[in-house]
Design a protein around this motif. Sequence first.
Motif, short mmCIF file in Angstrom:
data_model
loop_
_atom_site.label_atom_id
_atom_site.label_comp_id
_atom_site.label_asym_id
_atom_site.label_seq_id
_atom_site.Cartn_x
_atom_site.Cartn_y
_atom_site.Cartn_z
N ILE A 1 0.98 -1.26 -0.02
CA ILE A 1 -0.08 -0.13 0.12
C ILE A 1 1.03 1.14 -0.07
O ILE A 1 1.75 1.42 0.84
N ASN A 2 0.55 1.96 -1.01
CA ASN A 2 1.41 3.37 -1.24
C ASN A 2 0.63 4.41 -1.63
O ASN A 2 -0.36 4.22 -2.56
N TRP A 3 0.90 5.53 -1.41
CA TRP A 3 0.14 6.82 -1.74
C TRP A 3 -0.03 6.82 -3.15
O TRP A 3 -1.34 6.94 -3.92
N ARG A 4 0.99 6.74 -3.98
CA ARG A 4 0.94 6.94 -5.43
C ARG A 4 1.67 5.78 -6.24
O ARG A 4 2.70 5.43 -5.83
N ASP A 5 1.29 5.47 -7.37
CA ASP A 5 1.80 4.57 -8.25
C ASP A 5 2.85 5.55 -9.28
O ASP A 5 2.65 6.54 -9.24
N ALA A 6 3.55 4.75 -10.05
CA ALA A 6 4.42 5.31 -11.03
C ALA A 6 3.79 6.21 -12.07
O ALA A 6 4.60 6.94 -12.76
N LYS A 7 2.55 5.88 -12.39
CA LYS A 7 1.74 6.55 -13.61
C LYS A 7 0.96 7.80 -12.97
O LYS A 7 0.50 8.79 -13.58
N HIS A 8 0.95 8.08 -11.51
CA HIS A 8 0.39 8.87 -10.94
C HIS A 8 1.09 10.52 -11.35
O HIS A 8 2.29 10.58 -11.49
N PRO A 9 0.19 11.44 -11.76
CA PRO A 9 0.86 12.76 -12.17
C PRO A 9 1.64 13.47 -11.19
O PRO A 9 2.66 14.09 -11.54
N ARG A 10 1.48 13.05 -9.88
CA ARG A 10 2.27 13.76 -9.01
C ARG A 10 3.24 12.72 -8.12
O ARG A 10 3.62 12.99 -7.17
N ALA A 11 3.40 11.51 -8.79
CA ALA A 11 4.52 10.58 -8.45
C ALA A 11 6.05 11.18 -8.32
O ALA A 11 6.20 12.04 -9.03
N GLY A 12 6.45 10.75 -7.07
CA GLY A 12 7.87 11.33 -6.95
C GLY A 12 8.92 10.34 -6.58
O GLY A 12 8.62 9.12 -7.17
N GLY A 13 10.16 10.69 -6.21
CA GLY A 13 11.16 9.66 -5.96
C GLY A 13 10.82 8.37 -5.35
O GLY A 13 11.10 7.23 -5.62
N ALA A 14 10.09 8.41 -4.13
CA ALA A 14 9.82 7.29 -3.39
C ALA A 14 8.81 6.27 -4.29
O ALA A 14 8.99 4.91 -4.10
N ASP A 15 7.93 6.63 -5.14
CA ASP A 15 7.08 6.00 -6.09
C ASP A 15 7.94 5.48 -7.14
O ASP A 15 7.46 4.16 -7.57
N PHE A 16 8.89 6.16 -7.77
CA PHE A 16 9.68 5.44 -8.58
C PHE A 16 10.49 4.56 -8.22
O PHE A 16 10.73 3.48 -9.18
N ARG A 17 10.86 4.73 -7.00
CA ARG A 17 11.89 3.93 -6.39
C ARG A 17 11.09 2.40 -6.20
O ARG A 17 11.73 1.57 -6.22
N LEU A 18 9.88 2.41 -5.64
CA LEU A 18 9.03 1.37 -5.62
C LEU A 18 8.89 0.49 -6.91
O LEU A 18 9.17 -0.93 -6.82
N GLN A 19 8.85 1.37 -7.94
CA GLN A 19 8.60 0.63 -9.18
C GLN A 19 9.92 -0.10 -9.58
O GLN A 19 9.83 -1.25 -10.05
N ASN A 20 11.07 0.69 -9.37
CA ASN A 20 12.29 0.05 -9.55
C ASN A 20 12.66 -1.09 -8.78
O ASN A 20 13.62 -1.92 -9.45
N VAL A 21 12.28 -1.30 -7.57
CA VAL A 21 12.61 -2.28 -6.59
C VAL A 21 11.83 -3.57 -6.92
O VAL A 21 12.15 -4.63 -6.88
N TYR A 22 10.32 -3.38 -7.08
CA TYR A 22 9.46 -4.31 -7.12
C TYR A 22 9.23 -5.18 -8.48
O TYR A 22 8.90 -6.24 -8.69
N ALA A 23 9.44 -4.18 -9.55
CA ALA A 23 9.07 -4.97 -10.82
C ALA A 23 10.34 -6.24 -11.26
O ALA A 23 9.94 -7.08 -11.77
N PRO A 24 11.48 -5.85 -10.71
CA PRO A 24 12.48 -7.14 -10.90
C PRO A 24 12.01 -8.34 -10.34
O PRO A 24 12.34 -9.39 -10.86
N LEU A 25 11.18 -8.09 -9.41
CA LEU A 25 10.67 -9.16 -8.54
C LEU A 25 9.68 -10.08 -9.33
O LEU A 25 9.76 -11.20 -9.22
N VAL A 26 8.77 -9.24 -9.96
CA VAL A 26 7.76 -9.68 -10.77
C VAL A 26 8.59 -10.69 -12.07
O VAL A 26 8.31 -11.76 -12.25
N GLU A 27 9.84 -9.95 -12.69
CA GLU A 27 10.39 -10.84 -13.54
C GLU A 27 11.07 -12.22 -12.84
O GLU A 27 11.00 -13.26 -13.86
N LYS A 28 11.44 -12.30 -11.67
CA LYS A 28 11.77 -13.40 -11.09
C LYS A 28 10.55 -14.27 -10.67
O LYS A 28 10.99 -15.54 -9.88
N GLY A 29 9.27 -14.09 -10.89
CA GLY A 29 8.29 -14.94 -10.59
C GLY A 29 7.38 -14.69 -9.26
O GLY A 29 6.48 -15.37 -8.92
#
Length: 368
Positions: free
Chosen positions: A6-34
């Motif tokens: 649970i996080n305030w904004r996702d990476a596509k939110h118009p007001r997304a910031g560093g914390a939101d892009f970090r979340l995307q960069n950290v967890y997207a590779p985990l999806v790739e690993k199954g």
Amino acid sequence: MRILIINWRDAKHPRAGGADFRLQNVYAPLVEKGHEVILYSCAFKNCSKNAIINGIRVYRIGNDWTFAFQCMLNIRKWVKQHKPDIVVEDLNKLPFYTPLFYKGPLVVQMHHLWRRSIFRETIWPIALIVWITELSIKWAYKDCYFSVVSPSTKDELMNLGIKENLVEVIYNGTDLESYFPVKNNRKLIMLWVGRIQRYKGPIQACQILELLQDSFRGLELIIVGDGPYKAKVESYAVSRGLNVNFTGFISKNEKINWYQKAAVHIQTSLKEGWGLSVIEANACGCPVVANNTTGLCDSVIDGKTGLLYRFDDVSDAAEKVKAVLNNKSKCDELINNGLTHAENYSWSKNSKEMSALLKRIIEERKDA
């Protein structure tokens, strides 16, 4: 693992910031690993209620004013629906108080606490609410594991009453394949990058330019980004007759291009968890001058990978920028050390460390 975030904004939110892009960069590779990653975040105008972003399933609900309450009301339902192995709360602004509603494996990830700096960002009634809710963390999250991005934030949590063994530092990363230096491309440009908010110090950046413009004819301040404080900064720059240009929100490649040709990157924020732009600038061979505050004092090794100026002291900041612009040997030293320093930070490494922490917490809860 099945991970519910649970996080305030996702990476596509118009007001997304560093914390939101970090979340995307950290967890997207985990999806790739199954692994399976489910994210609940705040809805925004004209958004779809469901989305998939680099494999992360996103559910958007509520709005900026109601999202925290929606999380408190619905976390039990979401856990029952998705049956996650672990829940991740991204604690930014108001807490969601997940431990009061969910007793399974949990990690709280955060960039920084606002503390008194919130009173320099917003009106005092809202600032007071944020300040009080941060005080409540030591009770509501007393026995929770935390993932933070810098030793500064770890110290803040410990000062608040969280036990040291419950706080793990996992630094931010950088896309080292995309961020790289270009030789002989430097222009007389001071570069400021970030969301244009009051606490980020864009006015201070303008004041630094004002102090330097007579010494460096043609010196230009480029402000990359957008935000609610932009009109105030534009008005200030115009009223002082300053050579400031605003790019607005730009693409990643355009931002990299500015890093590659700026003479210096200035980081004037009054409060940071880490300072993503510092390492991005290092990776592009752009020397850094930054405010000596939480987060930035961790991402900048003073005198080696960048220069720190006295907290919120624009005169000292101007002297530090002058030292970079006038002293080629020192500038080259900062650039070379910064390039080496940036190699220590990658999203791949960050993602592996987060995965290991999540697995450890799941195993500990099984044994409890």
